[in-house]
Design a protein around this motif. Sequence first.
Motif, PDB file in Angstrom:
ATOM      1  N   ILE A  25       0.855  -1.192   0.000  1.00 53.85           N
ATOM      2  CA  ILE A  25       0.000   0.000   0.000  1.00 53.85           C
ATOM      3  C   ILE A  25       0.891   1.243   0.000  1.00 53.85           C
ATOM      4  CG2 ILE A  25      -1.757   1.265   1.298  1.00 53.85           C
ATOM      5  CD1 ILE A  25      -2.477  -1.510   2.564  1.00 53.85           C
ATOM      6  N   VAL A  51      -2.895   7.544   2.949  1.00 55.23           N
ATOM      7  CA  VAL A  51      -2.837   6.675   1.770  1.00 55.23           C
ATOM      8  C   VAL A  51      -3.799   7.224   0.724  1.00 55.23           C
ATOM      9  CG1 VAL A  51      -2.250   4.625   3.146  1.00 55.23           C
ATOM     10  CG2 VAL A  51      -4.632   5.109   2.625  1.00 55.23           C
ATOM     11  N   TRP A  55      -7.099   3.024  -1.367  1.00 55.55           N
ATOM     12  CA  TRP A  55      -6.385   2.068  -0.526  1.00 55.55           C
ATOM     13  C   TRP A  55      -6.821   2.095   0.931  1.00 55.55           C
ATOM     14  CZ3 TRP A  55      -3.276  -1.610  -2.441  1.00 55.55           C
ATOM     15  CH2 TRP A  55      -2.797  -1.453  -3.736  1.00 55.55           C
ATOM     16  N   GLN A  58      -7.885  -1.368   2.690  1.00 53.41           N
ATOM     17  CA  GLN A  58      -6.738  -2.266   2.824  1.00 53.41           C
ATOM     18  C   GLN A  58      -5.757  -1.742   3.866  1.00 53.41           C
ATOM     19  OE1 GLN A  58      -7.957  -1.029  -0.023  1.00 53.41           O
ATOM     20  NE2 GLN A  58      -7.927  -2.526  -1.668  1.00 53.41           N
TER      21      GLN A  58
END
Length: 86
Positions: A25, A51, A55, A58
């Motif tokens: 990531i 992020v 993303w 996740q």
Amino acid sequence: MQLVYRAQNLIDAHLAKHALEDAGIPAFVFGESLLGGAGELPLFGVLRVCVPDAWEPQADAALQAAGLREPPADPAPDGVPGLLPA
């Protein structure tokens, strides 16, 4: 960009960043250059790990897997709040 982790210090921020990157990531630490600032900057909450929007789900799972989403352990003995060992 989505905020996924508020770090207490620089090591904490990079620990989260590397945990996310190990999961594939892309992660970014914001506020790193503000650590030497003084005056009207807050003392805490300057370091943020973010992020890209896609993303975020996740990232949350990766931080939980790395143990970074658990509440801090209670430092008080026998669960008595406000008392610390001498």
